[in-house]
Design a protein around this motif. Structure first.
Motif, PDB file in Angstrom:
ATOM      1  N   PHE A   1      34.500  31.531  47.879  1.00 46.69           N
ATOM      2  CA  PHE A   1      35.450  30.493  48.256  1.00 46.69           C
ATOM      3  C   PHE A   1      36.834  31.116  48.426  1.00 46.69           C
ATOM      4  O   PHE A   1      37.156  32.137  47.803  1.00 46.69           O
ATOM      5  CB  PHE A   1      35.507  29.389  47.197  1.00 46.69           C
ATOM      6  N   GLU A   2      37.649  30.484  49.250  1.00 42.79           N
ATOM      7  CA  GLU A   2      39.016  30.939  49.485  1.00 42.79           C
ATOM      8  C   GLU A   2      39.969  29.761  49.366  1.00 42.79           C
ATOM      9  O   GLU A   2      39.601  28.614  49.645  1.00 42.79           O
ATOM     10  CB  GLU A   2      39.152  31.566  50.880  1.00 42.79           C
ATOM     11  N   SER A   3      41.200  30.078  48.948  1.00 48.16           N
ATOM     12  CA  SER A   3      42.245  29.064  48.865  1.00 48.16           C
ATOM     13  C   SER A   3      43.594  29.766  48.951  1.00 48.16           C
ATOM     14  O   SER A   3      43.926  30.595  48.090  1.00 48.16           O
ATOM     15  CB  SER A   3      42.140  28.260  47.563  1.00 48.16           C
TER      16      SER A   3
ATOM     17  N   GLN B   1      50.233  32.385  30.669  1.00 49.96           N
ATOM     18  CA  GLN B   1      49.027  31.573  30.545  1.00 49.96           C
ATOM     19  C   GLN B   1      48.604  31.019  31.903  1.00 49.96           C
ATOM     20  O   GLN B   1      47.410  31.003  32.238  1.00 49.96           O
ATOM     21  CB  GLN B   1      49.281  30.431  29.561  1.00 49.96           C
ATOM     22  N   GLN B   2      49.566  30.567  32.693  1.00 47.80           N
ATOM     23  CA  GLN B   2      49.241  30.077  34.030  1.00 47.80           C
ATOM     24  C   GLN B   2      48.692  31.199  34.903  1.00 47.80           C
ATOM     25  O   GLN B   2      47.752  30.992  35.683  1.00 47.80           O
ATOM     26  CB  GLN B   2      50.483  29.462  34.669  1.00 47.80           C
ATOM     27  N   LEU B   3      49.283  32.390  34.775  1.00 53.19           N
ATOM     28  CA  LEU B   3      48.771  33.528  35.542  1.00 53.19           C
ATOM     29  C   LEU B   3      47.345  33.868  35.138  1.00 53.19           C
ATOM     30  O   LEU B   3      46.501  34.176  35.992  1.00 53.19           O
ATOM     31  CB  LEU B   3      49.680  34.742  35.328  1.00 53.19           C
ATOM     32  N   ALA B   4      47.061  33.799  33.833  1.00 59.29           N
ATOM     33  CA  ALA B   4      45.697  34.088  33.377  1.00 59.29           C
ATOM     34  C   ALA B   4      44.712  33.064  33.930  1.00 59.29           C
ATOM     35  O   ALA B   4      43.600  33.419  34.356  1.00 59.29           O
ATOM     36  CB  ALA B   4      45.655  34.102  31.848  1.00 59.29           C
ATOM     37  N   ALA B   5      45.121  31.765  33.941  1.00 58.68           N
ATOM     38  CA  ALA B   5      44.235  30.735  34.488  1.00 58.68           C
ATOM     39  C   ALA B   5      44.018  30.932  35.983  1.00 58.68           C
ATOM     40  O   ALA B   5      42.894  30.776  36.489  1.00 58.68           O
ATOM     41  CB  ALA B   5      44.821  29.349  34.212  1.00 58.68           C
ATOM     42  N   LEU B   6      45.083  31.293  36.709  1.00 56.95           N
ATOM     43  CA  LEU B   6      44.938  31.532  38.144  1.00 56.95           C
ATOM     44  C   LEU B   6      44.061  32.752  38.414  1.00 56.95           C
ATOM     45  O   LEU B   6      43.220  32.735  39.327  1.00 56.95           O
ATOM     46  CB  LEU B   6      46.315  31.716  38.779  1.00 56.95           C
ATOM     47  N   ALA B   7      44.258  33.815  37.628  1.00 53.97           N
ATOM     48  CA  ALA B   7      43.435  35.011  37.821  1.00 53.97           C
ATOM     49  C   ALA B   7      41.967  34.725  37.509  1.00 53.97           C
ATOM     50  O   ALA B   7      41.061  35.177  38.224  1.00 53.97           O
ATOM     51  CB  ALA B   7      43.955  36.143  36.937  1.00 53.97           C
ATOM     52  N   LYS B   8      41.727  33.945  36.451  1.00 53.84           N
ATOM     53  CA  LYS B   8      40.351  33.577  36.116  1.00 53.84           C
ATOM     54  C   LYS B   8      39.741  32.720  37.214  1.00 53.84           C
ATOM     55  O   LYS B   8      38.582  32.907  37.597  1.00 53.84           O
ATOM     56  CB  LYS B   8      40.334  32.831  34.781  1.00 53.84           C
ATOM     57  N   GLY B   9      40.529  31.758  37.739  1.00 57.07           N
ATOM     58  CA  GLY B   9      40.026  30.925  38.824  1.00 57.07           C
ATOM     59  C   GLY B   9      39.778  31.715  40.088  1.00 57.07           C
ATOM     60  O   GLY B   9      38.796  31.480  40.803  1.00 57.07           O
ATOM     61  N   GLN B  10      40.663  32.672  40.376  1.00 54.00           N
ATOM     62  CA  GLN B  10      40.472  33.503  41.569  1.00 54.00           C
ATOM     63  C   GLN B  10      39.200  34.339  41.445  1.00 54.00           C
ATOM     64  O   GLN B  10      38.463  34.518  42.423  1.00 54.00           O
ATOM     65  CB  GLN B  10      41.686  34.405  41.775  1.00 54.00           C
ATOM     66  N   ALA B  11      38.933  34.842  40.237  1.00 54.04           N
ATOM     67  CA  ALA B  11      37.695  35.599  40.043  1.00 54.04           C
ATOM     68  C   ALA B  11      36.475  34.692  40.152  1.00 54.04           C
ATOM     69  O   ALA B  11      35.418  35.107  40.654  1.00 54.04           O
ATOM     70  CB  ALA B  11      37.719  36.297  38.685  1.00 54.04           C
TER      71      ALA B  11
END
Length: 662
Positions: free
Chosen positions: A409-411, A520-530
């Motif tokens: 998926f892409e966003s 924390q937001q960066l970690a959530a975004l990185a986890k979501g991107q993965a």
């Protein structure tokens, strides 16, 4: 010359009025003769008029379980959403057990609110401490003004005859100025104290507001779970869009009925009567009940209640219907199942069973192959990202190995947020490093200020200890005043340093909380991107799902958060999910054998019925036929079959089945 009328014409004109008068007299006499006799029979007819006979009323309804709990999909800020945890159908649960949990971004909101609460508390503490430090400055100014006034009073007390007139006037003017300055300093101190009190109260309100909001969000997060309100058995519901049964991982909308928790099985009948037929029914009336799924069976029911207002039923047309609750007799012994269609007829030989129809052959049914282990393939749930693009997906029907990429998926929103958060993190980190250096310098300056104030107090103390007889009285009094001033200023310097340290600590805590929040937001975004790269957790067969419009997903499709694009099915646990019409449901029982034909593969396999649905339901929104689900298990492990393939099954009527029919 005037025209002349003939004699015949004149005679006719004279006869017409006489003829009209005669006809009128005859009519009036006839009407008078008929009016008097007809008046007397009309009164008895009105007095003896009877209400029209009650016309036959036919009602349709369905069987309902009285002690059921509807499992409603909880509210959410996003829709559709994923049923992340849903206990299997037929599971026995107790009151308080978790039944359903949806996937929600409430946890991220709670973490952010906690960070906001910490930052707000730190900001309030910093502002209050800064105001307290300012109030201490006004205290210092007030002490200095009091000392100046005391010295001015000493000078102004000198007799006018002992000093020059110019010095006397100067002393009086200084006394007046010191008096006014003291009043100004006193007012400034009171204003600062009020400012400190107001800021403390405002800060308490801000913190309390965030605490209430945090408690509300925690309560909302708890609402993302549905727990059983009573002991019973979980029965899954069906999607109102495509008629598919809700399972764990399915997509649903808030407010959908995902299923029910059925209690001890006490049943009743809910029927609907047309608005025009409502006057012909009353509470307590007896009704004859017949069931489509139980040919030949009949019961006598009793109307328990009728709603006071009609309601619309769009699937039946534009009419309005009253809801009628019908009680069943105790110990009726019929195997009633929720959702069965019921035909109710008052005043029609209630309770008389119709002659059973001739034994019919076992029905031929249609269904499709499904897997008991199916994992949904869907985009991740990233806060504030609602739409994704399906960049790639494995071919439909492909056998995917464990660890192999299924979909990508892409966003663009995720990339944009990552760049913004990384820039903010660098900026806040530089600000934090600079703050640490500035605060270290401020700590050293505060220590120097305290040391200087204490040194001044010691000097003033030594000067005031000189013998009073060796110096002038005026100078001695000023030294005593100065000693009192410097001692008070030294104490205030220590207090001010402690307040300033508290303010710097609060400021540092607030900035550190901001840095932690961004990380924390960066970690959530990185986890979501993965997680946008979906990897198969185990071996399985990939089957595409259809969208709300009935089309299968394709590369480039726009996918909303919470929608599943495919299913990873386990080919080693295949079974047949089929439906049987309600009228033929009595011909099917658990253990019944069946002959399954796969049209596309030209295969004929043996299977048997392993489970019957716990409720009857409409087949789909397009087909209102009432059906009952059943599951068939293959006798042998089939080869070459794929989930989703349509099959036809012919149930074999065995001896046990014939006994049930009879």
């Amino acid at each position: 010359m005037k025209p002349r009328l003939k004699r015949s014409t004149i005679a006719v004109l004279c006869a017409v009025p006489l003829l009209a008068a005669g006809i009128a007299a005859a009519v009036s006499s006839a009407s008078a003769s008929h009016t008097a006799p007809s008046a007397t029979p009309s009164a008895p007819h009105a007095a003896g008029e009877q209400a029209p006979a009650r016309r036959p009323v036919l009602l349709t309804g369905e069987v309902e379980a009285l002690d059921t709990q509807t499992i409603v999909v909880p509210p959410s800020n996003s829709s559709p959403l994923v049923l992340r945890n849903f206990v299997a159908e037929g599971t026995q649960v107790k009151a308080g057990d978790l039944v359903l949990r949806i996937e929600t971004g409430g946890a991220a909101n709670i973490d952010r609110l906690k960070t906001d609460l910490e930052r707000t508390a730190a900001r309030v503490e910093r502002d209050t401490a800064n105001l307290e430090a300012g109030a201490i400055d006004t205290e210092k100014a007030l002490i200095t003004a009091e000392a100046a006034l005391a010295k001015a009073k000493v000078d102004a007390a000198l007799p006018k005859l002992q000093i020059t007139a110019l010095n006397y006037d100067r002393n009086q003017a200084e006394l007046d100025r010191a008096t006014r300055d003291l009043a100004i300093k006193l007012e400034a101190r009171d204003n600062y104290r009020q400012s400190v009190s107001r800021r403390r109260e405002d800060g308490e309100l801000e913190v309390k507001k965030l605490q209430i909001n945090l408690a509300f969000q925690i309560a909302q997060l708890k609402q993302a779970e549905v727990r059983a309100a009573r002991d019973g058995v979980v029965v899954h519901g069906y999607s109102p869009w495509k008629g598919e049964r809700f399972e764990e991982g399915s997509s649903a909308w808030p407010g959908n009925a995902a299923g029910v928790v059925q209690g001890d099985g006490q049943m009743a009948v809910t029927a609907w009567v047309l608005e025009a037929d409502r006057p012909y029914l009353a509470e307590g009336d007896a009704l004859g009940l017949r069931f489509d799924a139980l040919p030949g069976a009949a019961l006598t029911g009793k109307i328990l209640s009728i709603t006071s207002a009609p309601e619309a039923r769009a699937s039946w047309g534009n009419g309005r219907y009253f809801r009628v609750r019908i009680g069943l007799p105790e110990g009726h012994g019929l195997p009633l199942v929720a959702g069965m269609s019921v035909f109710a007829e008052p005043h029609a030989g209630a309770g008389t069973a119709r002659k059973p129809a001739a034994a019919a052959e076992a029905p031929a049914i249609e269904g499709e192959i499904a897997s008991r282990q199916a994992l949904p393939v869907s985009p991740p749930s990233i806060p504030y990202v609602w739409q994704y693009k399906l960049a790639s997906i494995a071919p439909e029907g492909a056998m995917v190995e464990a660890g192999q990429t299924i979909a990508q998926f892409e966003s663009g929103e995720v990339t944009t947020q990552l760049m913004q958060q990384q820039g903010q993190l660098r900026e806040k980190q530089r600000a934090l490093d600079k703050m640490l250096l500035d605060q270290a310098e401020a700590d050293r300056a505060g220590e120097l200020a305290v040391a200087e104030a204490q040194s001044n107090a010691e000097k003033a103390e030594r000067k005031a200890t000189q013998p009073k007889e060796l110096i002038r009285r005026v100078d001695y009094d000023k030294l005593v005043i100065e000693r009192t001033e410097k001692t008070a200023l030294a104490k205030l310097a220590v207090t001010q340093r402690a307040v300033q340290i508290r303010a710097r600590r609060a400021e540092r805590t607030g900035l550190q909380a901001e840095v932690a929040d961004i990380r924390q937001q960066l970690a959530a975004l990185a986890k979501g991107q993965a997680a946008m790269t979906v990897v198969a957790p185990r071996k399985g067969l990939l089957m595409y799902r259809t969208t709300f419009s009935g089309e299968k997903v394709a590369v480039g499709s726009q996918v909303w958060m919470g929608l599943s694009v495919a299913t990873l099915a386990d080919p080693g646990q295949l079974y047949i999910n089929a439906t049987v019409p309600e009228a033929q449901a009595s011909l099917v029982h658990v253990g019944q054998r069946a002959r399954v034909t796969v049209p596309g593969a030209n295969q004929a396999l043996n299977a048997h019925v392993v489970a019957l649905g716990r409720a009857f339901h409409g087949k789909s929104t397009a087909q209102s036929t009432i059906v009952r689900n059943l599951e068939l298990q293959f006798d042998d492990n089939p080869q070459g079959l794929k989930p989703g393939a349509a099959v036809q099954a012919v149930l074999v009527a065995d001896a046990a089945g014939k006994e049930r029919k009879q």
